[in-house]
Design a protein around this motif. Structure first.
Motif, mmCIF file in Angstrom:
data_model
loop_
_atom_site.group_PDB
_atom_site.id
_atom_site.type_symbol
_atom_site.label_atom_id
_atom_site.label_comp_id
_atom_site.label_asym_id
_atom_site.label_seq_id
_atom_site.Cartn_x
_atom_site.Cartn_y
_atom_site.Cartn_z
ATOM 1 N N LYS A 120 32.997 42.958 35.708
ATOM 2 C CA LYS A 120 33.665 43.041 37.006
ATOM 3 C C LYS A 120 34.137 44.466 37.300
ATOM 4 O O LYS A 120 34.028 44.940 38.434
ATOM 5 N N ASN A 139 31.403 39.827 42.533
ATOM 6 C CA ASN A 139 32.707 40.042 41.904
ATOM 7 C C ASN A 139 33.650 38.876 42.196
ATOM 8 O O ASN A 139 34.395 38.431 41.315
ATOM 9 N N SER A 143 35.350 36.189 39.538
ATOM 10 C CA SER A 143 36.806 36.050 39.491
ATOM 11 C C SER A 143 37.235 34.606 39.262
ATOM 12 O O SER A 143 38.323 34.351 38.743
ATOM 13 N N GLY A 196 40.010 39.993 44.196
ATOM 14 C CA GLY A 196 38.660 39.515 44.508
ATOM 15 C C GLY A 196 38.620 38.751 45.817
ATOM 16 O O GLY A 196 37.696 38.925 46.623
#
Length: 208
Positions: A120, A139, A143, A196
């Motif tokens: 990430k 991403n 998360s 995120g």
């Protein structure tokens, strides 16, 4: 080709930079600092009672049983006997599990607590260089798995605490103590999820 009237906002680079700094600043202490101490102690009273029970099962002559029980009653221990007192970080815990022939559990911890967070962070760095909405979405997807490791640790602690509560007079008593590494890692997970989602929502806002 059909063109949609909805326009997506450009990548918010200052927000991405903040996300990178916070992720690195919270993740490193989270995986390197002590996470948890696990203690296993033999309860003094339970040890004496168990020893008396074993002597009784041996069917010794009454005089020998009386002498053995008298000796046990005279034994004085200032503290319980410690069998295990181990403090480990996330990385050391994974290493110990691997050495104890639990490779699947060790790999899962490494994947969710180290590999995915590092991926990430690399995605966020790539986002600064190559602004791309697909990277933001990837991403955001990763998360969702940020709290998996915290959940696993929580289950372990709950199990140990429940075992200790149900077996207050057990021969071996377990105790789990959380340290700074756990809270740093939880802070990273929560921050990662929030940032995120903020990045994902920024894509849906119309460009000005």
């Amino acid at each position: 080709m059909k063109q949609t009237n909805e326009q997506t906002a450009p990548i918010n680079k200052p927000l991405v930079l903040i996300a990178i700094i916070l992720s690195i600043g919270l993740l490193l202490p989270g995986i390197l600092l002590p996470l948890m101490t696990i203690k296993a102690e033999i309860n003094q009273e339970s040890l004496v009672a168990h020893s008396k029970h074993v002597i009784k099962q041996q069917q010794l002559p009454p005089m020998l049983q009386q002498l053995a029980n008298g000796f046990l009653d005279s034994v004085q221990m200032d503290e319980d006997i410690t069998l295990l007192n181990k403090t480990q970080s996330i990385l050391k815990t994974s290493q110990s599990l691997w050495q104890q022939d639990y490779p699947v559990v060790a790999l899962l911890i490494i994947i969710f607590s180290t590999i995915i967070p590092v991926i990430k962070i690399l995605l966020l760095i790539a986002l600064l260089i190559f602004p791309c909405q697909k990277i933001v979405k990837l991403n955001g997807f990763l998360s969702k798995w940020s709290m998996a490791d915290v959940f696993a640790i929580g289950v372990l602690i709950s199990f140990l605490m429940a075992a200790a509560a149900e077996n207050a007079h057990a021969l071996i008593v377990f105790e789990a103590i959380l340290h700074a590494g756990f809270y740093w890692f939880v802070a990273y997970c929560l921050t990662s999820v929030i940032l995120g989602q903020i990045l994902l929502k920024s894509l849906k806002q119309p460009a000005t």
